[in-house]
Scaffold this motif. Structure first.
Motif, PDB file in Angstrom:
ATOM      1  N   PRO A  53     -24.976  -4.696  66.590  1.00  0.00           N
ATOM      2  CA  PRO A  53     -24.577  -3.601  66.024  1.00  0.00           C
ATOM      3  C   PRO A  53     -24.119  -3.161  64.400  1.00  0.00           C
ATOM      4  CG  PRO A  53     -23.721  -3.015  68.055  1.00  0.00           C
ATOM      5  CD  PRO A  53     -24.532  -4.760  68.197  1.00  0.00           C
ATOM      6  N   LEU A  57     -27.986  -2.371  63.089  1.00  0.00           N
ATOM      7  CA  LEU A  57     -27.904  -1.103  63.296  1.00  0.00           C
ATOM      8  C   LEU A  57     -26.815   0.011  62.210  1.00  0.00           C
ATOM      9  CD1 LEU A  57     -26.606  -0.029  67.180  1.00  0.00           C
ATOM     10  CD2 LEU A  57     -28.933  -0.522  65.458  1.00  0.00           C
ATOM     11  N   SER A  58     -26.105  -1.445  61.669  1.00  0.00           N
ATOM     12  CA  SER A  58     -25.600  -0.624  60.130  1.00  0.00           C
ATOM     13  C   SER A  58     -26.688  -0.243  59.280  1.00  0.00           C
ATOM     14  CB  SER A  58     -24.385  -1.715  59.908  1.00  0.00           C
ATOM     15  OG  SER A  58     -22.907  -1.942  60.871  1.00  0.00           O
ATOM     16  N   LEU A  61     -28.570   2.791  60.190  1.00  0.00           N
ATOM     17  CA  LEU A  61     -28.143   4.157  60.156  1.00  0.00           C
ATOM     18  C   LEU A  61     -27.590   4.441  58.563  1.00  0.00           C
ATOM     19  CD1 LEU A  61     -27.312   4.312  63.038  1.00  0.00           C
ATOM     20  CD2 LEU A  61     -25.171   5.068  62.658  1.00  0.00           C
ATOM     21  N   VAL A  71     -20.957   4.853  60.280  1.00  0.00           N
ATOM     22  CA  VAL A  71     -21.554   3.609  60.105  1.00  0.00           C
ATOM     23  C   VAL A  71     -20.508   2.548  60.718  1.00  0.00           C
ATOM     24  CG1 VAL A  71     -22.144   1.724  59.018  1.00  0.00           C
ATOM     25  CG2 VAL A  71     -23.102   4.166  58.770  1.00  0.00           C
ATOM     26  N   LEU A  74     -19.416   1.848  64.768  1.00  0.00           N
ATOM     27  CA  LEU A  74     -20.764   0.816  66.053  1.00  0.00           C
ATOM     28  C   LEU A  74     -19.720  -0.090  66.931  1.00  0.00           C
ATOM     29  CD1 LEU A  74     -23.812   1.393  63.156  1.00  0.00           C
ATOM     30  CD2 LEU A  74     -23.586   2.480  65.456  1.00  0.00           C
ATOM     31  N   ARG A  78     -19.051  -0.677  70.502  1.00  0.00           N
ATOM     32  CA  ARG A  78     -19.973  -1.874  71.467  1.00  0.00           C
ATOM     33  C   ARG A  78     -19.022  -2.592  71.674  1.00  0.00           C
ATOM     34  NH1 ARG A  78     -21.182  -5.568  73.248  1.00  0.00           N
ATOM     35  NH2 ARG A  78     -23.157  -7.065  72.785  1.00  0.00           N
ATOM     36  N   ILE A 117     -32.245   4.846  70.841  1.00  0.00           N
ATOM     37  CA  ILE A 117     -32.065   4.201  69.577  1.00  0.00           C
ATOM     38  C   ILE A 117     -33.119   4.396  68.968  1.00  0.00           C
ATOM     39  CG2 ILE A 117     -30.605   3.128  67.806  1.00  0.00           C
ATOM     40  CD1 ILE A 117     -29.651   2.065  70.432  1.00  0.00           C
ATOM     41  N   GLY A 130     -26.753  10.303  63.649  1.00  0.00           N
ATOM     42  CA  GLY A 130     -25.747   9.410  64.195  1.00  0.00           C
ATOM     43  C   GLY A 130     -25.495   9.604  65.320  1.00  0.00           C
ATOM     44  N   CYS A 134     -24.810   6.462  67.943  1.00  0.00           N
ATOM     45  CA  CYS A 134     -23.631   6.381  68.127  1.00  0.00           C
ATOM     46  C   CYS A 134     -23.817   6.612  69.684  1.00  0.00           C
ATOM     47  CB  CYS A 134     -23.183   6.753  67.462  1.00  0.00           C
ATOM     48  SG  CYS A 134     -21.989   6.107  66.405  1.00  0.00           S
ATOM     49  N   LEU A 137     -25.992   4.024  71.263  1.00  0.00           N
ATOM     50  CA  LEU A 137     -24.863   2.272  72.291  1.00  0.00           C
ATOM     51  C   LEU A 137     -23.875   2.311  73.052  1.00  0.00           C
ATOM     52  CD1 LEU A 137     -24.930   0.108  70.605  1.00  0.00           C
ATOM     53  CD2 LEU A 137     -23.220   0.780  69.051  1.00  0.00           C
TER      54      LEU A 137
END
Length: 425
Positions: A53, A57-58, A61, A71, A74, A78, A117, A130, A134, A137
């Protein structure tokens, strides 16, 4: 500890696990279990790297034009989501005759969440993407909590005390090879398009499902004590002075996990591109894991508190080096940020290995799940507080946040020397 014994001959597996553990005469059942632990953990650790994340993932997104507020959610979702529920899951874990089934279920759910995801990244964009990512996640984090609260108990029941660090350490080193390949693809520029990143995330889901299938074959003896862990029991556990000190040390050392994004911010100030930073951080983490996890694991079998102390010192030194690079104007150099990141990730993996081994060895055999749940729930709260403090400091300057994390790591390493030397409970 109850390690199942049998008289069957399985010499190839026994020989291989003996080489991994550095010991001869290991029971064939434990040898089979050891290899299954290594294979399952390797798959899940590769999956962790593919869906990180803080990085992957950042980036995803951002590419999907998701609002920055989501963002920023995340990492808290997590990390804290994987820790805070454990005190509630421990009761269920201790009522199970074979705790491996909680880990199997948790790994399978993580796999399905990762696939969700990937699907959201393919089908949605903007705010909808988003929110969906999320939410998935959050499910993944809850499933990870189930795996965490049950794993230490299964490890303690199926692997001998002096071989647990070797199992987890080797898994970390094996898994890092796959993550290195992923990082090299990021650095090469081949991963600039979104589709390869989504494929990597979907592959992480497949790896978690495969790990669940492998872990289900572990030969775990039924637990005799199947009483739930009530609130009174948790209060009694918190009365353990050694555990409270461990929570303090581990809480200070969460700085090794929270600092990497701030190193990236420092390097970006030096002019590096976003994808270059993403690839460098992933590669630094994978290389550090590959080179250090097994060594840290073996050292943790000898003295886990000493490994915690060394890791805290190494993290503080690496973060201090990054500050020096920034001060003299070298942080944007191609080698500077990756070098600081590598040192920090070596320290991070040392903390991960030692904290697990210390807790498994220290906790009473019939209360490992409860001890893990109490410790991890407390760390979840500390992580939220330290993360918020880091964010506040970064508003002044990324360098101020890095300096704060360096101080916490150094203090945590010093306090680790006062931990009791853990022996199997």
């Amino acid at each position: 500890m109850s390690v199942t014994r049998d008289s069957g001959a399985d010499r190839p597996q026994e020989s291989l696990f003996a080489r991994i553990a550095g010991e001869d005469g290991i029971d064939p059942t434990e040898a089979r279990n050891g290899l299954r632990h290594v294979a399952s953990l390797s798959l899940t650790k590769v999956a962790d790297g593919l869906i990180d994340p803080k990085l992957v993932l950042s980036w995803l997104l951002t590419a999907l034009a998701v609002p920055s507020a989501l963002v920023g959610m995340l990492v808290p979702i997590r990390e804290a989501g994987a820790l805070l529920p454990q005190v509630f899951l421990a009761d269920r874990a201790q009522r199970m005759a074979r705790r491996k089934w909680m880990w199997v279920a948790g790994s399978a759910v993580q796999g399905l969440a990762a696939l969700a995801i990937a699907a959201a990244g393919r089908l949605l964009d903007g705010l909808a993407a988003g929110v969906a990512i999320c939410a998935a996640l959050a499910v993944l984090a809850l499933a990870r909590a189930a795996c965490s609260v049950s794993y230490k108990d299964v490890l303690g029941k199926t692997i001998g005390e002096t071989r647990r660090g070797a199992v987890t350490g080797l898994a970390g080193s094996v898994a890092s090879a796959g993550v290195v390949i992923f990082a090299l693809l990021l650095i090469s520029g081949l991963m600039q398009e979104m589709t390869p990143v989504l494929i990597a995330i979907a592959l992480a889901g497949v790896f978690w499902l495969g790990a669940a299938a492998l872990f289900s074959t572990i030969e775990e003896a039924a637990s005799e004590d199947r009483d739930g862990a009530d609130v009174t029991a948790f209060r009694e556990i918190l009365g353990d002075g050694g555990l409270r000190w461990f929570i303090l040390v581990r809480g200070l050392l969460v700085s090794t996990a929270l600092a990497p994004p701030y190193l990236v911010l420092l390097a970006q100030q030096g002019g590096d591109a976003l994808l270059g930073q993403l690839g460098a951080l992933v590669l630094a983490s994978a290389a550090a894991s590959f080179l250090s996890s097994y060594v840290w694991g073996r050292l943790s079998d000898k003295s886990s508190r000493l490994v915690l102390a060394l890791s805290g010192a190494a993290a503080a030194l690496s973060l201090a080096a990054a500050l020096v690079f920034a001060w003299v104007g070298l942080i944007g150099a191609v080698w500077a940020a990756p070098l600081a990141l590598f040192g920090l990730m070596v320290a991070y993996h040392g903390v991960r290995q030692a904290r697990s081994v210390w807790l498994v060895d220290y906790a009473p055999a019939d209360s490992r799940a409860a001890y893990a749940a109490v410790a991890n729930t407390a760390i979840g709260l500390i992580l939220l507080a330290v993360g918020a403090a880091g964010g506040a400091l970064s508003m002044l300057s990324p360098a101020v946040a890095v300096a704060g994390f360096a101080a916490l790591a150094l203090f945590g390493g010093m306090l680790a020397l006062r931990l009791p030397e853990a022996e199997e409970g």
